[in-house]
Design a protein around this motif. Sequence first.
Motif, PDB file in Angstrom:
ATOM      1  N   THR A   1      21.629  35.355   8.596  1.00  0.00           N
ATOM      2  CA  THR A   1      22.063  35.980   9.852  1.00  0.00           C
ATOM      3  C   THR A   1      23.239  36.942   9.647  1.00  0.00           C
ATOM      4  OG1 THR A   1      23.646  34.236  10.438  1.00  0.00           O
ATOM      5  CG2 THR A   1      21.367  33.926  11.167  1.00  0.00           C
TER       6      THR A   1
ATOM      7  N   THR B   1      25.370  40.280   7.742  1.00  0.00           N
ATOM      8  CA  THR B   1      25.056  41.703   7.538  1.00  0.00           C
ATOM      9  C   THR B   1      24.662  41.996   6.091  1.00  0.00           C
ATOM     10  OG1 THR B   1      26.927  42.004   9.041  1.00  0.00           O
ATOM     11  CG2 THR B   1      25.993  43.995   8.143  1.00  0.00           C
TER      12      THR B   1
ATOM     13  N   ARG C   1      20.708  43.377   5.327  1.00  0.00           N
ATOM     14  CA  ARG C   1      19.878  43.975   6.387  1.00  0.00           C
ATOM     15  C   ARG C   1      19.260  45.316   6.021  1.00  0.00           C
ATOM     16  NH1 ARG C   1      23.987  42.509  11.155  1.00  0.00           N
ATOM     17  NH2 ARG C   1      23.650  40.251  11.186  1.00  0.00           N
TER      18      ARG C   1
ATOM     19  N   GLY D   1      21.471  42.302  13.399  1.00  0.00           N
ATOM     20  CA  GLY D   1      22.711  42.207  14.162  1.00  0.00           C
ATOM     21  C   GLY D   1      22.393  42.283  15.646  1.00  0.00           C
ATOM     22  N   CYS D   2      23.319  41.789  16.452  1.00  0.00           N
ATOM     23  CA  CYS D   2      23.063  41.744  17.893  1.00  0.00           C
ATOM     24  C   CYS D   2      22.984  43.159  18.477  1.00  0.00           C
ATOM     25  CB  CYS D   2      24.134  40.916  18.586  1.00  0.00           C
ATOM     26  SG  CYS D   2      25.819  41.233  18.037  1.00  0.00           S
ATOM     27  N   TYR D   3      23.989  44.007  18.183  1.00  0.00           N
ATOM     28  CA  TYR D   3      23.951  45.377  18.721  1.00  0.00           C
ATOM     29  C   TYR D   3      22.735  46.156  18.198  1.00  0.00           C
ATOM     30  CZ  TYR D   3      28.996  44.799  19.931  1.00  0.00           C
ATOM     31  OH  TYR D   3      30.217  44.400  20.429  1.00  0.00           O
TER      32      TYR D   3
ATOM     33  N   SER E   1      29.729  43.445  24.391  1.00  0.00           N
ATOM     34  CA  SER E   1      29.247  42.135  23.943  1.00  0.00           C
ATOM     35  C   SER E   1      30.078  41.032  24.574  1.00  0.00           C
ATOM     36  CB  SER E   1      29.402  42.037  22.414  1.00  0.00           C
ATOM     37  OG  SER E   1      29.126  40.714  21.951  1.00  0.00           O
TER      38      SER E   1
ATOM     39  N   GLY F   1      30.348  36.886  20.149  1.00  0.00           N
ATOM     40  CA  GLY F   1      29.912  37.781  19.065  1.00  0.00           C
ATOM     41  C   GLY F   1      30.918  37.821  17.928  1.00  0.00           C
ATOM     42  N   GLY F   2      32.161  37.514  18.222  1.00  0.00           N
ATOM     43  CA  GLY F   2      33.199  37.518  17.186  1.00  0.00           C
ATOM     44  C   GLY F   2      33.367  36.154  16.523  1.00  0.00           C
TER      45      GLY F   2
ATOM     46  N   TYR G   1      36.695  48.338  20.510  1.00  0.00           N
ATOM     47  CA  TYR G   1      37.121  48.135  19.123  1.00  0.00           C
ATOM     48  C   TYR G   1      36.189  48.980  18.246  1.00  0.00           C
ATOM     49  CZ  TYR G   1      33.233  44.821  18.510  1.00  0.00           C
ATOM     50  OH  TYR G   1      31.991  44.249  18.428  1.00  0.00           O
TER      51      TYR G   1
ATOM     52  N   HIS H   1      31.654  50.860  11.892  1.00  0.00           N
ATOM     53  CA  HIS H   1      31.206  49.476  12.125  1.00  0.00           C
ATOM     54  C   HIS H   1      30.077  49.096  11.158  1.00  0.00           C
ATOM     55  CE1 HIS H   1      29.521  46.020  14.298  1.00  0.00           C
ATOM     56  NE2 HIS H   1      30.690  45.924  14.893  1.00  0.00           N
ATOM     57  N   LYS H   2      30.070  47.805  10.783  1.00  0.00           N
ATOM     58  CA  LYS H   2      29.081  47.312   9.808  1.00  0.00           C
ATOM     59  C   LYS H   2      27.633  47.392  10.304  1.00  0.00           C
ATOM     60  CE  LYS H   2      29.657  42.531  11.374  1.00  0.00           C
ATOM     61  NZ  LYS H   2      29.899  41.145  11.009  1.00  0.00           N
ATOM     62  N   HIS H   3      27.436  47.599  11.594  1.00  0.00           N
ATOM     63  CA  HIS H   3      26.066  47.677  12.116  1.00  0.00           C
ATOM     64  C   HIS H   3      25.442  49.068  12.030  1.00  0.00           C
ATOM     65  CE1 HIS H   3      26.277  43.808  14.797  1.00  0.00           C
ATOM     66  NE2 HIS H   3      26.293  43.562  13.505  1.00  0.00           N
TER      67      HIS H   3
ATOM     68  N   VAL I   1      34.114  44.522  23.907  1.00  0.00           N
ATOM     69  CA  VAL I   1      33.954  43.096  24.222  1.00  0.00           C
ATOM     70  C   VAL I   1      34.458  42.861  25.638  1.00  0.00           C
ATOM     71  CG1 VAL I   1      34.878  40.790  23.685  1.00  0.00           C
ATOM     72  CG2 VAL I   1      34.082  42.263  21.834  1.00  0.00           C
TER      73      VAL I   1
END
Length: 310
Positions: free
Chosen positions: A81, A83, A86, A116-118, A147, A151-152, A176, A182-184, A204
Motif C-alpha cells: 500500500t 508509494t 507504484r 495512492g488515495c489522490y 483529504s 490520510g496522514g 500542503y 508530492h510523491k503521488h 487536508v
Amino acid sequence: MAPKIFIDGEHGTTGLQIRTRMAGRRDVELLSIPEAERRNAAMREDMLNGADIAILCLPDDASKEAVQMVSGNNNVRVIDTSTAFRVNPGWAYGFAEMDGAQADRIKAARFVANPGCYPTGAIGLIRPLRAAGILSDGYPVTVNAVSGYTGGGKQMIAQMENPGHPDAITAPHFLYGLPLIHKHVPEMTVHGLLDRAPIFSPSVGKFAQGMIVQVPLHLGDLAEGTTMESIHAALAAHYAGQDIVTVVPLAESKALPRVNAVELEGKDTMKLFVFGTSGASQVNLVALLDNLGKGASGAAVQNMDLMLAS
Ligand SMILES: NC(=O)C1=CN([C@@H]2O[C@H](COP(=O)(O)OP(=O)(O)OC[C@H]3O[C@@H](n4cnc5c(N)ncnc54)[C@H](OP(=O)(O)O)[C@@H]3O)[C@@H](O)[C@H]2O)C=CC1
Ligand SMILES: CC(=O)N[C@@H](CCC(=O)OP(=O)(O)O)C(=O)O
C-alpha cells in the motif's frame, strides 16, 4: 485450506481498516503479530514467508525491506500500500477499473502496488479521457484535492485529534505539498497516461475520512468538438457495468448544490461527477471517495479478492 493473509503494519491506520474489513471472513486465515512486536523483524520475516498473500501497510522503506524478505519465496504474493512500487513496471498497478485488462493483470500478478488515495481519484477521471483521445497531448492538467486527516496516518491523526500534541494542527483546512513535488505525481502521470506531469495541490480538512479530487478543464483546449456531455458519455462508457466506480448522471449532478467530502466515509466505492453548464467553455471533473476506502484499505481487499480468484 484457507489462504493465509498477513498484514504487515496491521496496527497502523491502513492495516487496521483492512483487518476490520476482513473480520468475520471464513475464506481466509489471518496471520497476526501482537502490537508490541510490530517492529520485530525476525517475527515479521517468518509471518511474511508463511503467508500466501502479504499486504504491506508500512512506510516506503519498511515496504522495500519486507519485499526483500520474501524475494526468494515465490509462494508469497504481495500487495503493497506504500508509494514504493507504484510506477515499477514489474508490479501490477492495483486499480482494477482503470482499463479493461487491469483486473486480469492484478489476478495474475505476484506483486501488486495499491494506488495512492489522490491518484485513485485523479487517474479515475483522467485516464479514460486520455485513452479516448479527448484530453489532448500536452494539456496542462491540474489536480486540486482535499483529504480527511487519516490520510496522514497515525502521526497526523494525533496532531489533529490531540490539542496537547507538540505539533498539534489547529487549522480546520490547510494546504500542503506547497513545493509541488508530492510523491503521488509520478503515478498520476504514468497511470493517467499523461505526457506532462500535473500540477497537484493537496489539502487536508478537519474530518477523519473522505476525499474530493478535482480536475478542471477548458473544453476549447481538448479534442475538437468536446462538450460537457461528450466527456460525461466517455466516462460513463468506460465505467459501464462497474459497481465500485460509478459515474453520476448529468441530470443528477446538475441538481446538486454542493459536494460533501465525507459522503462516502466508510464505503469502498468512488463516485465521479462532471460539473459545469451545458454550452459553456469549462468543466470541473470531480472524484469523491474515502481516502481509506477505495483510496487504500478497501482497494487492498478488492485486490486481494482478485488475486484469490485467480
Ligand atoms: N492513511 C491513508 O489514507 C493511506 C495510506 N497509504 C499508505 O499506507 C502505508 C501505511 O500508512 P498508514 O497506515 O497511514 O500509516 P500509520 O503510520 O498509521 O501505520 C504504519 C504502521 O507501520 C508500522 N511501521 C512503521 N515502520 C515500521 C517498520 N520499519 N517495521 C515494521 N512496522 C513498521 C507503524 O508502527 P509504529 O506505530 O511503531 O510507527 C504502524 O503500525 C503508507 O505507505 C501510506 O503511505 C496509502 C493510501 C492511503
Ligand atoms: C493527508 C496526507 O498526508 N495524505 C498523504 C497521502 C496518503 C496516501 O495515499 O499515501 P500513500 O501515497 O503513501 O499511499 C500524503 O499527502 O502524503
